[in-house]
Scaffold this active site. Sequence first.
Site, PDB file in Angstrom:
ATOM      1  CB  CYS A  31       5.896   7.530 -20.957  1.00  0.00           C
ATOM      2  SG  CYS A  31       5.331   6.009 -21.733  1.00  0.00           S
ATOM      3  CB  CYS A  34       3.027   5.993 -19.338  1.00  0.00           C
ATOM      4  SG  CYS A  34       4.614   5.169 -19.555  1.00  0.00           S
TER       5      CYS A  34
END
Length: 302
Positions: A31, A34
């Site tokens: 991600c 993230c």
Amino acid sequence: MINVTAANFETEVIQASMTTFVLVDFWAPWCGPCKVIGPMLEKLETEYAGRFKLVKIDSDQEQQLSQAFGIRSIPTCVLLHNGQPVDGFMGALPEGEIKAFLDKHLPAVEELESIEEEAEALDALAEGDVEGALAKLQLAVETDGENDDARFDLVKLLLQLDRDDDAKVAFAPVIAKSLAVRRLDSLNRWMQARDAQATVVNPEARAAELQAAITANKRDFEARYNLASMLWANNQFVPAMDELLEILMRDKSWNDELARKTYIAILDVIDPPKPKVAEGQVPPEDPTVATYRRRLSSVVLS
């Protein structure tokens, strides 16, 4: 920052949230957002210096935990306290928005410092260090004037040390609030009883006079109440409650329930501070307080 799995979730998240706020960052290695928000959260955890605890959960590896929180996209952050979710947000928000989110829920630095000083004061008191406890409680109140628990304990300790003038000064900022906060009202009633007792020229003769009046007429509630007030003012709490019970057994509503209100005030004053326990658990109760609460309930409900 701590990596959490199903194996340590109970300890690192649920139990930890009983004493501090826990921010759970649901992420995954693939991600991109993230990787942006992760270092930012770690920086904020350091910057906030103990106001919250950051933990990370790999959504791919811990799918059961992700499902339990209803995670639909990552990154998602969930804030917990007392074992329950409080709030959360999705996406890699800017640092300013994350700070606003945290500041909305987290206790202020002054509040945390005051609570810590209060806890240290109670520890000192348990160890017999009265002066140390007094200094800690004074600091707790100075740090956070809204910490009513610390102020209650400070005023109570000052009264126990017969420093009534200092107690009145410490109590002055919450006089108006005492009309709505029962424990503060109880302290005020105790101070008023002590003030009344201070005007008695010959306490022994006055006590004998009141006792004689009660012996002659057990329904002389005025004399019995005045005797209870004298006993309370002199820290003879149990005998004072015994006298008030005698009134309640004969007339629960006497003088706008003054006996019941005073009895409850005494219980508030003598009830020792409770240790902090996990949500759902009941802290231990002082045996004397427990006994006299039961006696009050028995009389009032009879």
